[in-house]
Design a protein around this motif. Structure first.
Motif, PDB file in Angstrom:
ATOM      1  N   LEU A 219       7.201 -12.381  -1.745  1.00 11.16           N
ATOM      2  CA  LEU A 219       7.506 -10.903  -2.090  1.00 11.16           C
ATOM      3  C   LEU A 219       9.137 -11.047  -2.478  1.00 11.16           C
ATOM      4  O   LEU A 219       9.620 -10.758  -3.564  1.00 11.16           O
ATOM      5  CB  LEU A 219       7.357 -10.099  -1.064  1.00 11.16           C
ATOM      6  CG  LEU A 219       7.882  -8.478  -1.598  1.00 11.16           C
ATOM      7  CD1 LEU A 219       7.485  -8.064  -2.708  1.00 11.16           C
ATOM      8  CD2 LEU A 219       7.470  -7.396  -0.280  1.00 11.16           C
ATOM      9  N   GLN A 247      13.984   2.840  -2.664  1.00 14.23           N
ATOM     10  CA  GLN A 247      13.901   1.571  -1.779  1.00 14.23           C
ATOM     11  C   GLN A 247      15.055   0.728  -1.827  1.00 14.23           C
ATOM     12  O   GLN A 247      15.372   0.057  -0.898  1.00 14.23           O
ATOM     13  CB  GLN A 247      12.392   0.808  -2.399  1.00 14.23           C
ATOM     14  CG  GLN A 247      11.214   1.604  -2.147  1.00 14.23           C
ATOM     15  CD  GLN A 247      10.097   0.919  -2.808  1.00 14.23           C
ATOM     16  OE1 GLN A 247      10.121   0.593  -3.719  1.00 14.23           O
ATOM     17  NE2 GLN A 247       9.120   0.772  -1.954  1.00 14.23           N
ATOM     18  N   VAL A 274      10.231  -2.689   0.364  1.00 15.69           N
ATOM     19  CA  VAL A 274       9.205  -2.615  -0.312  1.00 15.69           C
ATOM     20  C   VAL A 274       7.955  -3.120   0.578  1.00 15.69           C
ATOM     21  O   VAL A 274       6.949  -2.204   0.543  1.00 15.69           O
ATOM     22  CB  VAL A 274       9.252  -3.575  -1.468  1.00 15.69           C
ATOM     23  CG1 VAL A 274       7.838  -3.829  -2.215  1.00 15.69           C
ATOM     24  CG2 VAL A 274      10.349  -3.245  -2.287  1.00 15.69           C
ATOM     25  N   ALA A 275       7.976  -4.003   1.387  1.00 14.37           N
ATOM     26  CA  ALA A 275       7.010  -4.204   2.435  1.00 14.37           C
ATOM     27  C   ALA A 275       6.442  -3.177   3.458  1.00 14.37           C
ATOM     28  O   ALA A 275       5.211  -2.959   3.655  1.00 14.37           O
ATOM     29  CB  ALA A 275       7.334  -5.663   3.040  1.00 14.37           C
ATOM     30  N   GLU A 276       7.329  -2.516   3.803  1.00 17.28           N
ATOM     31  CA  GLU A 276       7.268  -1.386   4.794  1.00 17.28           C
ATOM     32  C   GLU A 276       6.671  -0.217   4.135  1.00 17.28           C
ATOM     33  O   GLU A 276       5.889   0.451   4.751  1.00 17.28           O
ATOM     34  CB  GLU A 276       8.704  -1.277   5.473  1.00 17.28           C
ATOM     35  CG  GLU A 276       9.211  -2.155   6.345  1.00 17.28           C
ATOM     36  CD  GLU A 276      10.742  -1.720   6.783  1.00 17.28           C
ATOM     37  OE1 GLU A 276      11.328  -0.759   6.353  1.00 17.28           O
ATOM     38  OE2 GLU A 276      11.151  -2.583   7.717  1.00 17.28           O
ATOM     39  N   ASP A 277       7.048  -0.044   2.875  1.00 14.66           N
ATOM     40  CA  ASP A 277       6.417   0.912   2.143  1.00 14.66           C
ATOM     41  C   ASP A 277       4.995   0.808   1.593  1.00 14.66           C
ATOM     42  O   ASP A 277       4.319   1.683   0.928  1.00 14.66           O
ATOM     43  CB  ASP A 277       7.365   1.182   1.123  1.00 14.66           C
ATOM     44  CG  ASP A 277       8.655   2.106   1.552  1.00 14.66           C
ATOM     45  OD1 ASP A 277       8.649   2.496   2.636  1.00 14.66           O
ATOM     46  OD2 ASP A 277       9.516   2.295   0.739  1.00 14.66           O
ATOM     47  N   ALA A 278       4.535  -0.464   1.561  1.00 16.37           N
ATOM     48  CA  ALA A 278       3.385  -0.687   1.047  1.00 16.37           C
ATOM     49  C   ALA A 278       2.139   0.016   1.783  1.00 16.37           C
ATOM     50  O   ALA A 278       2.163  -0.019   2.993  1.00 16.37           O
ATOM     51  CB  ALA A 278       3.171  -2.399   0.864  1.00 16.37           C
TER      52      ALA A 278
END
Length: 278
Positions: A219, A247, A274-278
């Protein structure tokens, strides 16, 4: 664990080296011949007993043979089969030389290390230097350091600070995983045949585990690649489809900034949001 077959030493190798080697453009061959520079490079590497040294592209042995005299043992990776008997013959009475005939991009350095970290050395082919660097990064945990000869322009990009005109994807990805130290500038005349560009020697030292980021590497690479893909655009536009303005703000960064203004860890911060919101 993948095994790499060593090329056996040919008892009649001297018969294969009688003629002059014809340099092959497809392999990007430019062989170092300046004794003073060779000595300084070996001094910069400073091999110590017990270390596992691996040279990428030994060529005619300009660095190989001095390293063997200093260290006594060396593994080399060479794609040009015609050069192998030449380097074997030259090294026969100097030290223990293991030759791996392979494209370096296919070599699993982690498997080759077998638990004992490698020190990589090489005059890298300039036409594929970036792919080789990224391939080495994939195995950074198995590498103590790297001393590479590269086009000076590439070394400048590798070591560039944010805000520099040459700061880009290569700068960020290398600096996230390594300490980058330009060491020596090398003029074209130090090579045979001379390249059309200046060269430089750089030392890359992988960061210790506690200093490596803990985001998803794929990512992070995606964020960096898109951010610099259209470097004249603001982050909110360049990262469209990867990270939105909210973000980017959540990572503590102004979406109106451009990629070249961000420090390497800023891209990691975006990737984490971004990973937390995925």
């Amino acid at each position: 664990m993948k095994r790499y077959p060593s090329v056996p030493v040919n008892a009649h190798a001297s018969d294969a080296v009688a003629g002059k080697h014809v340099h092959k453009k497809q392999f990007g061959q430019h062989f170092l011949h300046d004794p003073g520079l060779i000595r300084r490079i070996v001094q910069a590497i400073a091999p110590k007993p017990g270390e596992r040294l691996v040279e990428i592209g030994p060529g005619e042995g300009a660095i190989t043979l001095p390293l063997l005299r200093e260290h006594g043992r060396l593994t080399v990776i060479e794609l040009d089969r015609d050069l192998i008997p030449r380097i074997q013959a030259a090294a026969r009475d100097i030290g223990e030389l293991e030759v791996i005939h392979a494209d370096v991009l296919t070599v699993d350095f982690t498997a080759l290390a077998a638990g004992a970290n490698l020190r990589l050395v090489g005059n890298l082919p300039y036409n594929i230097s970036s792919p080789i660097l990224f391939h080495c990064l994939d195995h950074a945990a198995a590498i103590t350091d790297m001393h590479f000869m590269l086009q000076k322009e590439v070394v400048d990009r590798m070591a560039a600070d944010p805000g520099s005109k040459v700061y880009g994807r290569l700068s960020v990805m290398l600096q996230l995983y390594c300490r980058v130290e330009p060491l020596l500038k090398v003029p074209p005349g130090a090579f045979n045949p001379p390249p059309k560009v200046d060269s430089a020697v750089v030392r890359l030292t992988p960061l210790p585990r506690e200093r490596r980021h803990d985001a998803d590497p794929a990512l992070v690479e995606r964020v960096v690649r898109h951010a610099f893909g259209q470097r004249r655009k603001t982050l909110s536009n360049a990262l469209h489809g990867v990270a939105n303005a909210d973000q980017i703000r959540a990572a503590g960064i102004d979406p109106k900034e451009r990629a070249e203004q961000l420090a390497p860890m800023d891209f990691v911060a975006i990737a984490k949001v971004v990973a937390e919101d995925a």
